[in-house]
Motif scaffolding. Sequence first.
Motif, PDB file in Angstrom:
ATOM      1  N   ALA A 197     -24.427  20.800 -17.084  1.00 23.60           N
ATOM      2  CA  ALA A 197     -24.663  19.452 -16.594  1.00 23.60           C
ATOM      3  C   ALA A 197     -25.687  19.214 -15.564  1.00 23.60           C
ATOM      4  CB  ALA A 197     -23.142  18.884 -16.356  1.00 23.60           C
ATOM      5  N   LYS A 198     -25.417  20.145 -14.558  1.00 15.43           N
ATOM      6  CA  LYS A 198     -26.267  20.089 -13.356  1.00 15.43           C
ATOM      7  C   LYS A 198     -27.853  20.263 -13.801  1.00 15.43           C
ATOM      8  CE  LYS A 198     -25.422  22.596  -9.779  1.00 15.43           C
ATOM      9  NZ  LYS A 198     -24.746  23.509  -8.667  1.00 15.43           N
TER      10      LYS A 198
ATOM     11  N   ALA B 127     -28.929  19.723 -16.793  1.00 20.77           N
ATOM     12  CA  ALA B 127     -29.486  18.594 -17.656  1.00 20.77           C
ATOM     13  C   ALA B 127     -29.788  17.344 -16.714  1.00 20.77           C
ATOM     14  CB  ALA B 127     -28.083  18.231 -18.868  1.00 20.77           C
ATOM     15  N   PHE B 128     -28.958  17.289 -15.827  1.00 22.48           N
ATOM     16  CA  PHE B 128     -29.174  16.212 -14.730  1.00 22.48           C
ATOM     17  C   PHE B 128     -30.616  16.474 -14.048  1.00 22.48           C
ATOM     18  CE2 PHE B 128     -28.405  14.392 -10.411  1.00 22.48           C
ATOM     19  CZ  PHE B 128     -28.280  12.920 -11.194  1.00 22.48           C
TER      20      PHE B 128
ATOM     21  N   VAL C 138     -27.451  13.583 -19.403  1.00 26.17           N
ATOM     22  CA  VAL C 138     -26.099  14.408 -19.336  1.00 26.17           C
ATOM     23  C   VAL C 138     -25.166  13.911 -20.227  1.00 26.17           C
ATOM     24  CG1 VAL C 138     -24.162  14.927 -17.939  1.00 26.17           C
ATOM     25  CG2 VAL C 138     -26.274  14.753 -16.834  1.00 26.17           C
ATOM     26  N   SER C 139     -24.978  14.523 -21.630  1.00 30.06           N
ATOM     27  CA  SER C 139     -24.256  14.089 -22.572  1.00 30.06           C
ATOM     28  C   SER C 139     -23.052  15.153 -22.672  1.00 30.06           C
ATOM     29  CB  SER C 139     -25.007  13.610 -23.748  1.00 30.06           C
ATOM     30  OG  SER C 139     -25.374  14.900 -24.408  1.00 30.06           O
TER      31      SER C 139
ATOM     32  N   VAL D 237     -24.556  19.055 -23.141  1.00 28.20           N
ATOM     33  CA  VAL D 237     -23.805  20.080 -22.219  1.00 28.20           C
ATOM     34  C   VAL D 237     -23.111  21.182 -23.166  1.00 28.20           C
ATOM     35  CG1 VAL D 237     -22.160  20.633 -20.555  1.00 28.20           C
ATOM     36  CG2 VAL D 237     -23.768  18.588 -20.089  1.00 28.20           C
TER      37      VAL D 237
ATOM     38  N   LYS E 220     -16.904  11.875 -19.864  1.00 31.51           N
ATOM     39  CA  LYS E 220     -18.213  12.124 -19.458  1.00 31.51           C
ATOM     40  C   LYS E 220     -18.050  11.828 -17.871  1.00 31.51           C
ATOM     41  CE  LYS E 220     -23.069  10.586 -19.453  1.00 31.51           C
ATOM     42  NZ  LYS E 220     -23.754   9.887 -20.396  1.00 31.51           N
TER      43      LYS E 220
ATOM     44  N   ILE F 157     -19.570  13.549 -14.633  1.00 30.06           N
ATOM     45  CA  ILE F 157     -20.257  12.889 -13.481  1.00 30.06           C
ATOM     46  C   ILE F 157     -19.565  13.201 -12.427  1.00 30.06           C
ATOM     47  CG2 ILE F 157     -21.314  10.813 -12.864  1.00 30.06           C
ATOM     48  CD1 ILE F 157     -21.686  10.271 -16.013  1.00 30.06           C
TER      49      ILE F 157
ATOM     50  N   LEU G 261     -20.428  16.201 -10.711  1.00 29.38           N
ATOM     51  CA  LEU G 261     -21.648  16.347 -10.255  1.00 29.38           C
ATOM     52  C   LEU G 261     -21.726  15.567  -8.942  1.00 29.38           C
ATOM     53  CD1 LEU G 261     -23.920  15.352 -13.237  1.00 29.38           C
ATOM     54  CD2 LEU G 261     -23.827  17.570 -12.438  1.00 29.38           C
TER      55      LEU G 261
END
Length: 193
Positions: A11-12, A14-15, A23-24, A28, A46, A50, A53
């Motif tokens: 996720a990090k 992708a972000f 971020v989906s 992920v 989701k 988040i 994150l």
Amino acid sequence: MATKERILAAAKAAFAAEGLAGVSVRRVAGAVGITPMAVYRHYADKDALINALVMDGLTAWEVRVRRRNGATALQRIEHMIELFIDFALKEPRTFEAAFLLPGHDARRFPNDFVRGRSPAVALLQADMEDVLRERGLQPSLALEVWLMLWGLGQGLVSLYRAGRMEGGARAFRALARKLLRRSLYAMLNEGAA
């Protein structure tokens, strides 16, 4: 690395690459090599991902705050200003996660800070209280002074990131440093009115 940590790392990544739009759960999961349903075993939805994150970004900020140095409280505050600018410039997505993304566990002004929920703010607040005391001012104003500085700092970072400031990172750093210090000293000299 545990699956939950691998999910957060994906996720990090992708972000960092695409911001929040990147971020989906499906993306992920694919990066980790698991099914989307497997993500839900570790993160309810989701929003929970988040939130992770956000909390990771706040932890990164806390690590920086703990590294502040200076012989006096005022020197530590000045160093924190440098650390804030550095964080924004060198880790822009982590900065964004910490301070700009919505997170249900993110600290909220003033109650979470008064209750000591933020280790970083607790350190900064103690320094500010010392400076205010040294100047014969009310230490109880420390959180408000920090909120004003934080608001100004985030506003400057937002303008810079939106391309509204000329001169690049070096010029931004100099301007942000000058304005944040000027604001700090103005508040201290005016009695943090």
